[in-house]
Design a protein around this motif. Structure first.
Motif, PDB file in Angstrom:
ATOM      1  N   ARG A 129       0.842  -1.190   0.000  1.00 13.79           N
ATOM      2  CA  ARG A 129       0.000   0.000   0.000  1.00 13.79           C
ATOM      3  C   ARG A 129       0.877   1.239   0.000  1.00 13.79           C
ATOM      4  N   THR A 130       0.407   2.291  -0.646  1.00 13.09           N
ATOM      5  CA  THR A 130       1.144   3.545  -0.635  1.00 13.09           C
ATOM      6  C   THR A 130       1.115   4.139   0.768  1.00 13.09           C
ATOM      7  N   PRO A 131       2.289   4.467   1.343  1.00 14.06           N
ATOM      8  CA  PRO A 131       2.310   5.010   2.707  1.00 14.06           C
ATOM      9  C   PRO A 131       1.472   6.276   2.821  1.00 14.06           C
ATOM     10  N   ALA A 132       0.686   6.353   3.885  1.00 12.87           N
ATOM     11  CA  ALA A 132      -0.161   7.523   4.106  1.00 12.87           C
ATOM     12  C   ALA A 132       0.679   8.670   4.650  1.00 12.87           C
ATOM     13  N   ASN A 133       0.307   9.889   4.310  1.00 17.68           N
ATOM     14  CA  ASN A 133       0.996  11.066   4.842  1.00 17.68           C
ATOM     15  C   ASN A 133       0.664  11.232   6.322  1.00 17.68           C
ATOM     16  N   VAL A 134       1.672  11.530   7.113  1.00 13.57           N
ATOM     17  CA  VAL A 134       1.468  11.756   8.536  1.00 13.57           C
ATOM     18  C   VAL A 134       1.010  13.190   8.739  1.00 13.57           C
ATOM     19  N   PRO A 135      -0.073  13.419   9.496  1.00  8.64           N
ATOM     20  CA  PRO A 135      -0.548  14.789   9.731  1.00  8.64           C
ATOM     21  C   PRO A 135       0.560  15.665  10.307  1.00  8.64           C
ATOM     22  N   GLY A 136       0.686  16.851   9.736  1.00  9.42           N
ATOM     23  CA  GLY A 136       1.720  17.774  10.201  1.00  9.42           C
ATOM     24  C   GLY A 136       2.961  17.770   9.338  1.00  9.42           C
ATOM     25  N   ARG A 146      11.918  16.912   7.229  1.00  5.34           N
ATOM     26  CA  ARG A 146      11.056  15.802   7.591  1.00  5.34           C
ATOM     27  C   ARG A 146      11.874  14.551   7.907  1.00  5.34           C
ATOM     28  N   VAL A 147      12.861  14.262   7.060  1.00  2.00           N
ATOM     29  CA  VAL A 147      13.684  13.062   7.251  1.00  2.00           C
ATOM     30  C   VAL A 147      14.526  13.174   8.520  1.00  2.00           C
ATOM     31  N   ILE A 148      15.156  14.325   8.716  1.00  2.00           N
ATOM     32  CA  ILE A 148      15.993  14.510   9.910  1.00  2.00           C
ATOM     33  C   ILE A 148      15.159  14.373  11.178  1.00  2.00           C
ATOM     34  N   ALA A 149      13.978  14.972  11.176  1.00  2.00           N
ATOM     35  CA  ALA A 149      13.117  14.912  12.359  1.00  2.00           C
ATOM     36  C   ALA A 149      12.666  13.479  12.643  1.00  2.00           C
ATOM     37  N   LYS A 150      12.313  12.725  11.589  1.00  2.00           N
ATOM     38  CA  LYS A 150      11.839  11.355  11.781  1.00  2.00           C
ATOM     39  C   LYS A 150      12.950  10.453  12.309  1.00  2.00           C
ATOM     40  N   VAL A 151      14.130  10.546  11.704  1.00  2.00           N
ATOM     41  CA  VAL A 151      15.231   9.670  12.113  1.00  2.00           C
ATOM     42  C   VAL A 151      15.712  10.021  13.522  1.00  2.00           C
ATOM     43  N   ALA A 152      15.921  11.308  13.785  1.00  2.00           N
ATOM     44  CA  ALA A 152      16.400  11.716  15.106  1.00  2.00           C
ATOM     45  C   ALA A 152      15.345  11.435  16.179  1.00  2.00           C
ATOM     46  N   GLY A 153      14.088  11.705  15.853  1.00  2.00           N
ATOM     47  CA  GLY A 153      13.020  11.442  16.820  1.00  2.00           C
ATOM     48  C   GLY A 153      12.888   9.960  17.128  1.00  2.00           C
ATOM     49  N   GLY A 154      13.031   9.119  16.100  1.00  2.00           N
ATOM     50  CA  GLY A 154      12.978   7.682  16.303  1.00  2.00           C
ATOM     51  C   GLY A 154      14.122   7.188  17.169  1.00  2.00           C
ATOM     52  N   ALA A 155      15.308   7.770  16.975  1.00  2.00           N
ATOM     53  CA  ALA A 155      16.466   7.384  17.781  1.00  2.00           C
ATOM     54  C   ALA A 155      16.249   7.738  19.252  1.00  2.00           C
ATOM     55  N   PHE A 207      11.465  -2.362  22.118  1.00  2.00           N
ATOM     56  CA  PHE A 207      11.416  -1.452  20.972  1.00  2.00           C
ATOM     57  C   PHE A 207       9.977  -1.318  20.488  1.00  2.00           C
ATOM     58  N   LYS A 208       9.726  -0.251  19.769  1.00  2.00           N
ATOM     59  CA  LYS A 208       8.402  -0.012  19.194  1.00  2.00           C
ATOM     60  C   LYS A 208       8.591   0.772  17.907  1.00  2.00           C
ATOM     61  N   GLU A 209       8.222   0.163  16.810  1.00  2.00           N
ATOM     62  CA  GLU A 209       8.367   0.841  15.516  1.00  2.00           C
ATOM     63  C   GLU A 209       7.206   1.799  15.292  1.00  2.00           C
ATOM     64  N   ASP A 210       7.456   2.824  14.495  1.00  2.00           N
ATOM     65  CA  ASP A 210       6.438   3.853  14.287  1.00  2.00           C
ATOM     66  C   ASP A 210       5.590   3.616  13.040  1.00  2.00           C
ATOM     67  N   GLY A 211       5.836   2.511  12.338  1.00  2.00           N
ATOM     68  CA  GLY A 211       5.022   2.199  11.174  1.00  2.00           C
ATOM     69  C   GLY A 211       5.469   2.868   9.896  1.00  2.00           C
ATOM     70  N   ASN A 212       6.532   3.688   9.935  1.00  2.00           N
ATOM     71  CA  ASN A 212       7.036   4.341   8.734  1.00  2.00           C
ATOM     72  C   ASN A 212       7.929   3.354   7.988  1.00  2.00           C
ATOM     73  N   LEU A 213       7.425   2.800   6.895  1.00  2.00           N
ATOM     74  CA  LEU A 213       8.138   1.744   6.174  1.00  2.00           C
ATOM     75  C   LEU A 213       9.324   2.270   5.380  1.00  2.00           C
ATOM     76  N   LEU A 214       9.389   3.575   5.172  1.00  2.00           N
ATOM     77  CA  LEU A 214      10.491   4.156   4.393  1.00  2.00           C
ATOM     78  C   LEU A 214      11.687   4.508   5.276  1.00  2.00           C
ATOM     79  N   LYS A 215      11.501   4.480   6.585  1.00  2.00           N
ATOM     80  CA  LYS A 215      12.571   4.840   7.511  1.00  2.00           C
ATOM     81  C   LYS A 215      13.229   3.583   8.064  1.00  2.00           C
ATOM     82  N   PRO A 216      14.574   3.518   8.060  1.00  2.00           N
ATOM     83  CA  PRO A 216      15.245   2.371   8.696  1.00  2.00           C
ATOM     84  C   PRO A 216      14.821   2.234  10.152  1.00  2.00           C
TER      85      PRO A 216
END
Length: 308
Positions: free
Chosen positions: A97-104, A113-122, A248-257
Protein backbone atom coordinates in the motif's frame (compact mmCIF):
# COMPACT_ATOMS: atom_id res chain seq x y z
CA UNK A 1 10.87 -23.86 11.20
CA UNK A 2 10.92 -26.51 8.47
CA UNK A 3 8.58 -29.43 8.57
CA UNK A 4 10.22 -32.83 9.15
CA UNK A 5 10.74 -34.69 5.89
CA UNK A 6 10.02 -31.62 3.81
CA UNK A 7 12.13 -31.29 0.65
CA UNK A 8 13.99 -28.12 -0.35
CA UNK A 9 11.60 -27.76 -3.29
CA UNK A 10 8.61 -27.88 -0.94
CA UNK A 11 10.19 -25.28 1.35
CA UNK A 12 10.82 -22.99 -1.61
CA UNK A 13 7.22 -23.45 -2.75
CA UNK A 14 5.96 -22.37 0.67
CA UNK A 15 7.83 -19.06 0.43
CA UNK A 16 7.30 -18.22 -3.24
CA UNK A 17 6.96 -14.48 -4.01
CA UNK A 18 3.66 -14.50 -5.85
CA UNK A 19 3.62 -10.70 -6.22
CA UNK A 20 6.82 -10.82 -8.27
CA UNK A 21 5.38 -13.63 -10.39
CA UNK A 22 2.17 -11.70 -11.01
CA UNK A 23 4.12 -8.65 -12.11
CA UNK A 24 6.15 -10.82 -14.46
CA UNK A 25 2.96 -12.18 -16.05
CA UNK A 26 1.73 -8.60 -16.37
CA UNK A 27 4.63 -8.03 -18.76
CA UNK A 28 4.53 -11.35 -20.62
CA UNK A 29 0.95 -12.64 -20.53
CA UNK A 30 -1.73 -12.46 -23.16
CA UNK A 31 -4.38 -9.71 -23.10
CA UNK A 32 -6.93 -11.63 -20.98
CA UNK A 33 -4.20 -12.78 -18.59
CA UNK A 34 -2.87 -9.23 -18.19
CA UNK A 35 -6.39 -7.98 -17.48
CA UNK A 36 -6.76 -10.68 -14.84
CA UNK A 37 -3.41 -9.85 -13.23
CA UNK A 38 -4.27 -6.15 -13.11
CA UNK A 39 -7.55 -7.00 -11.37
CA UNK A 40 -5.79 -9.23 -8.82
CA UNK A 41 -3.07 -6.69 -8.04
CA UNK A 42 -5.62 -3.91 -7.65
CA UNK A 43 -7.36 -5.79 -4.81
CA UNK A 44 -5.30 -8.63 -3.36
CA UNK A 45 -7.67 -9.01 -0.42
CA UNK A 46 -10.57 -9.76 -2.74
CA UNK A 47 -8.53 -12.09 -4.96
CA UNK A 48 -7.26 -14.09 -1.97
CA UNK A 49 -10.70 -14.74 -0.51
CA UNK A 50 -13.29 -14.47 -3.31
CA UNK A 51 -14.53 -17.45 -5.32
CA UNK A 52 -13.01 -18.21 -8.71
CA UNK A 53 -16.28 -17.19 -10.34
CA UNK A 54 -16.23 -13.82 -8.57
CA UNK A 55 -12.60 -13.19 -9.54
CA UNK A 56 -13.33 -14.07 -13.17
CA UNK A 57 -16.44 -11.87 -13.23
CA UNK A 58 -14.63 -8.84 -11.81
CA UNK A 59 -11.72 -9.20 -14.27
CA UNK A 60 -13.98 -9.92 -17.22
CA UNK A 61 -12.28 -13.21 -18.06
CA UNK A 62 -13.28 -16.87 -18.09
CA UNK A 63 -12.63 -19.19 -15.16
CA UNK A 64 -10.18 -21.32 -17.23
CA UNK A 65 -8.08 -18.17 -17.66
CA UNK A 66 -7.52 -18.12 -13.90
CA UNK A 67 -6.47 -21.78 -13.97
CA UNK A 68 -4.05 -21.09 -16.82
CA UNK A 69 -2.56 -18.15 -14.92
CA UNK A 70 -2.03 -20.28 -11.82
CA UNK A 71 -0.22 -22.95 -13.83
CA UNK A 72 1.84 -20.38 -15.77
CA UNK A 73 3.15 -19.14 -12.40
CA UNK A 74 4.13 -22.66 -11.36
CA UNK A 75 1.18 -23.63 -9.13
CA UNK A 76 -0.73 -26.91 -9.50
CA UNK A 77 -4.02 -25.02 -9.45
CA UNK A 78 -5.99 -21.99 -8.30
CA UNK A 79 -6.19 -23.19 -4.68
CA UNK A 80 -2.42 -22.93 -4.27
CA UNK A 81 -2.33 -19.56 -6.03
CA UNK A 82 -4.91 -18.11 -3.66
CA UNK A 83 -3.07 -19.56 -0.66
CA UNK A 84 0.07 -17.65 -1.67
CA UNK A 85 -1.96 -14.49 -2.26
CA UNK A 86 -3.21 -14.68 1.32
CA UNK A 87 0.33 -15.40 2.53
CA UNK A 88 1.69 -12.38 0.64
CA UNK A 89 -0.91 -10.17 2.31
CA UNK A 90 -0.10 -11.52 5.77
CA UNK A 91 3.67 -11.15 5.39
CA UNK A 92 4.07 -7.98 3.35
CA UNK A 93 0.65 -6.41 3.03
CA UNK A 94 1.85 -3.13 4.53
CA UNK A 95 4.41 -2.81 1.73
CA UNK A 96 1.78 -3.20 -0.96
CA UNK A 97 0.00 0.00 0.00
CA UNK A 98 1.14 3.55 -0.64
CA UNK A 99 2.31 5.01 2.71
CA UNK A 100 -0.16 7.52 4.11
CA UNK A 101 1.00 11.07 4.84
CA UNK A 102 1.47 11.76 8.54
CA UNK A 103 -0.55 14.79 9.73
CA UNK A 104 1.72 17.77 10.20
CA UNK A 105 4.27 16.66 7.60
CA UNK A 106 2.66 18.46 4.66
CA UNK A 107 4.51 21.75 5.17
CA UNK A 108 7.94 20.25 5.86
CA UNK A 109 10.68 20.03 3.25
CA UNK A 110 12.21 16.61 2.62
CA UNK A 111 15.40 17.34 4.58
CA UNK A 112 13.57 18.63 7.64
CA UNK A 113 11.06 15.80 7.59
CA UNK A 114 13.68 13.06 7.25
CA UNK A 115 15.99 14.51 9.91
CA UNK A 116 13.12 14.91 12.36
CA UNK A 117 11.84 11.35 11.78
CA UNK A 118 15.23 9.67 12.11
CA UNK A 119 16.40 11.72 15.11
CA UNK A 120 13.02 11.44 16.82
CA UNK A 121 12.98 7.68 16.30
CA UNK A 122 16.47 7.38 17.78
CA UNK A 123 15.49 9.36 20.88
CA UNK A 124 12.34 7.28 21.36
CA UNK A 125 14.28 4.00 21.01
CA UNK A 126 16.84 5.12 23.60
CA UNK A 127 14.14 6.21 26.04
CA UNK A 128 12.40 2.83 25.80
CA UNK A 129 15.71 1.06 26.31
CA UNK A 130 16.51 3.19 29.35
CA UNK A 131 13.18 2.35 30.97
CA UNK A 132 13.59 -1.38 30.25
CA UNK A 133 16.98 -1.49 32.00
CA UNK A 134 15.85 0.16 35.24
CA UNK A 135 15.90 -3.08 37.27
CA UNK A 136 18.68 -4.97 35.45
CA UNK A 137 21.65 -6.24 37.47
CA UNK A 138 24.18 -4.77 35.07
CA UNK A 139 27.03 -5.11 37.55
CA UNK A 140 26.62 -8.89 37.67
CA UNK A 141 26.60 -9.10 33.86
CA UNK A 142 29.73 -6.97 33.62
CA UNK A 143 31.52 -9.26 36.10
CA UNK A 144 30.71 -12.29 33.95
CA UNK A 145 32.13 -10.57 30.88
CA UNK A 146 35.25 -9.34 32.68
CA UNK A 147 36.03 -12.77 34.18
CA UNK A 148 35.38 -14.93 31.12
CA UNK A 149 38.40 -16.75 29.73
CA UNK A 150 36.87 -16.48 26.25
CA UNK A 151 33.85 -14.62 24.88
CA UNK A 152 31.92 -15.51 21.73
CA UNK A 153 29.35 -13.01 20.47
CA UNK A 154 26.55 -14.13 18.16
CA UNK A 155 24.15 -12.14 16.00
CA UNK A 156 22.34 -13.02 12.77
CA UNK A 157 20.71 -10.53 10.45
CA UNK A 158 21.21 -6.82 9.86
CA UNK A 159 20.91 -5.16 13.26
CA UNK A 160 21.94 -8.09 15.44
CA UNK A 161 25.00 -8.99 13.38
CA UNK A 162 26.07 -5.33 13.47
CA UNK A 163 25.71 -5.31 17.26
CA UNK A 164 27.70 -8.54 17.62
CA UNK A 165 30.63 -7.21 15.59
CA UNK A 166 30.49 -3.87 17.39
CA UNK A 167 30.60 -5.53 20.82
CA UNK A 168 33.69 -7.43 19.71
CA UNK A 169 35.16 -4.10 18.66
CA UNK A 170 34.42 -2.64 22.10
CA UNK A 171 35.63 -5.57 24.20
CA UNK A 172 38.88 -6.56 22.52
CA UNK A 173 40.36 -3.15 23.29
CA UNK A 174 39.73 -3.84 26.98
CA UNK A 175 42.16 -6.75 26.71
CA UNK A 176 39.45 -9.45 26.54
CA UNK A 177 39.60 -12.55 24.36
CA UNK A 178 36.48 -12.03 22.22
CA UNK A 179 35.28 -13.19 18.80
CA UNK A 180 32.05 -12.37 16.97
CA UNK A 181 30.33 -14.81 14.61
CA UNK A 182 27.50 -13.79 12.28
CA UNK A 183 27.51 -16.96 10.16
CA UNK A 184 24.86 -19.43 11.43
CA UNK A 185 27.00 -22.54 10.94
CA UNK A 186 30.03 -20.97 12.60
CA UNK A 187 27.85 -19.98 15.53
CA UNK A 188 26.78 -23.57 16.12
CA UNK A 189 30.24 -25.04 15.50
CA UNK A 190 32.11 -22.58 17.69
CA UNK A 191 29.62 -23.09 20.52
CA UNK A 192 30.24 -26.83 20.43
CA UNK A 193 33.93 -26.48 21.44
CA UNK A 194 33.38 -24.19 24.43
CA UNK A 195 33.97 -25.18 28.03
CA UNK A 196 33.30 -23.89 31.55
CA UNK A 197 34.76 -20.45 32.08
CA UNK A 198 33.70 -19.20 28.66
CA UNK A 199 30.80 -16.86 27.91
CA UNK A 200 28.51 -16.47 24.93
CA UNK A 201 26.65 -13.23 24.28
CA UNK A 202 23.73 -13.41 21.88
CA UNK A 203 21.87 -10.62 20.09
CA UNK A 204 18.41 -10.96 18.56
CA UNK A 205 15.81 -8.21 18.43
CA UNK A 206 12.97 -10.70 18.08
CA UNK A 207 14.52 -13.47 20.15
CA UNK A 208 13.57 -15.86 17.34
CA UNK A 209 16.93 -16.21 15.51
CA UNK A 210 17.28 -19.98 15.28
CA UNK A 211 21.07 -20.13 14.90
CA UNK A 212 21.67 -17.88 17.91
CA UNK A 213 19.22 -19.86 20.05
CA UNK A 214 20.90 -23.10 18.98
CA UNK A 215 24.39 -21.74 19.68
CA UNK A 216 23.40 -20.58 23.17
CA UNK A 217 21.86 -23.95 24.00
CA UNK A 218 24.86 -25.85 22.63
CA UNK A 219 27.31 -23.66 24.57
CA UNK A 220 25.43 -24.15 27.84
CA UNK A 221 25.39 -27.90 27.26
CA UNK A 222 29.20 -27.79 27.52
CA UNK A 223 29.27 -25.58 30.60
CA UNK A 224 29.60 -22.12 29.06
CA UNK A 225 27.56 -19.24 30.50
CA UNK A 226 25.14 -17.21 28.39
CA UNK A 227 24.07 -13.56 28.33
CA UNK A 228 21.64 -12.29 25.71
CA UNK A 229 20.28 -8.97 24.50
CA UNK A 230 16.75 -9.68 23.33
CA UNK A 231 13.04 -9.39 24.10
CA UNK A 232 12.12 -10.59 27.56
CA UNK A 233 10.22 -13.88 27.46
CA UNK A 234 11.41 -14.77 23.96
CA UNK A 235 12.89 -18.19 23.07
CA UNK A 236 16.40 -16.74 23.17
CA UNK A 237 15.78 -15.12 26.55
CA UNK A 238 14.55 -18.45 27.91
CA UNK A 239 17.71 -20.20 26.66
CA UNK A 240 20.12 -17.92 28.55
CA UNK A 241 21.09 -17.22 32.15
CA UNK A 242 21.15 -13.43 31.96
CA UNK A 243 18.97 -11.19 29.84
CA UNK A 244 19.54 -7.56 28.98
CA UNK A 245 15.91 -6.86 27.98
CA UNK A 246 15.49 -5.24 24.61
CA UNK A 247 12.33 -3.16 24.22
CA UNK A 248 11.42 -1.45 20.97
CA UNK A 249 8.40 -0.01 19.19
CA UNK A 250 8.37 0.84 15.52
CA UNK A 251 6.44 3.85 14.29
CA UNK A 252 5.02 2.20 11.17
CA UNK A 253 7.04 4.34 8.73
CA UNK A 254 8.14 1.74 6.17
CA UNK A 255 10.49 4.16 4.39
CA UNK A 256 12.57 4.84 7.51
CA UNK A 257 15.25 2.37 8.70
CA UNK A 258 14.37 0.74 11.99
CA UNK A 259 15.21 2.90 15.01
CA UNK A 260 15.85 -0.24 17.03
CA UNK A 261 19.46 -0.13 15.81
CA UNK A 262 20.13 2.86 18.07
CA UNK A 263 18.89 0.92 21.08
CA UNK A 264 21.08 -2.03 20.07
CA UNK A 265 24.13 0.24 19.93
CA UNK A 266 23.20 1.64 23.33
CA UNK A 267 23.08 -1.92 24.69
CA UNK A 268 26.54 -2.57 23.25
CA UNK A 269 27.98 0.57 24.82
CA UNK A 270 26.27 -0.11 28.15
CA UNK A 271 27.81 -3.59 28.35
CA UNK A 272 31.21 -2.31 27.21
CA UNK A 273 31.36 0.59 29.66
CA UNK A 274 30.09 -1.47 32.58
CA UNK A 275 32.76 -4.08 31.81
CA UNK A 276 35.50 -1.46 31.55
CA UNK A 277 34.54 -0.01 34.93
CA UNK A 278 34.41 -3.50 36.44
CA UNK A 279 37.92 -4.29 35.20
CA UNK A 280 39.15 -0.92 36.43
CA UNK A 281 42.35 1.02 35.65
CA UNK A 282 43.98 -2.07 34.12
CA UNK A 283 42.07 -1.40 30.86
CA UNK A 284 43.88 1.90 30.38
CA UNK A 285 47.07 0.20 29.23
CA UNK A 286 45.19 -1.71 26.52
CA UNK A 287 43.46 1.47 25.40
CA UNK A 288 46.77 3.33 25.37
CA UNK A 289 48.29 0.67 23.12
CA UNK A 290 45.37 0.89 20.72
CA UNK A 291 45.70 4.67 20.59
CA UNK A 292 49.47 4.39 20.07
CA UNK A 293 48.98 1.95 17.18
CA UNK A 294 47.05 4.64 15.31
CA UNK A 295 49.93 7.11 15.39
CA UNK A 296 51.21 5.66 12.11
CA UNK A 297 47.97 6.90 10.48
CA UNK A 298 48.55 10.43 11.78
CA UNK A 299 45.56 10.09 14.12
CA UNK A 300 47.27 11.90 16.99
CA UNK A 301 44.47 14.06 18.39
CA UNK A 302 43.55 12.44 21.75
CA UNK A 303 40.05 13.90 21.48
CA UNK A 304 39.24 11.78 18.41
CA UNK A 305 37.53 8.42 18.99
CA UNK A 306 39.77 5.37 19.09
CA UNK A 307 39.49 3.52 15.80
CA UNK A 308 37.98 6.48 13.88
Amino acid sequence: MSVAGESSQERAQRTVDIIARLKDRLERGREAERRLVESILSDLQFAAHASIAQIADRAGVSQPTITRLARAMGFPGTREMRFHLAQALAIGGAYLRTPANVPGDEGLALSGRVIAKVAGGAHAALELMTAALADVDLERMARQIARASQILVYGTGGGSSMAAVELQNRLFRLGLHVTAHTDPQLQRMSASVLSPGTLVIGFSISGQAGSVIDAVRIARQYGARALVVTMAGSPLANAAEWVLPFTFKEDGNLLKPSSSRYALLAAVDILAMATAETIGPRVLESLRRVRHSLASQNIRDPNLPIGD
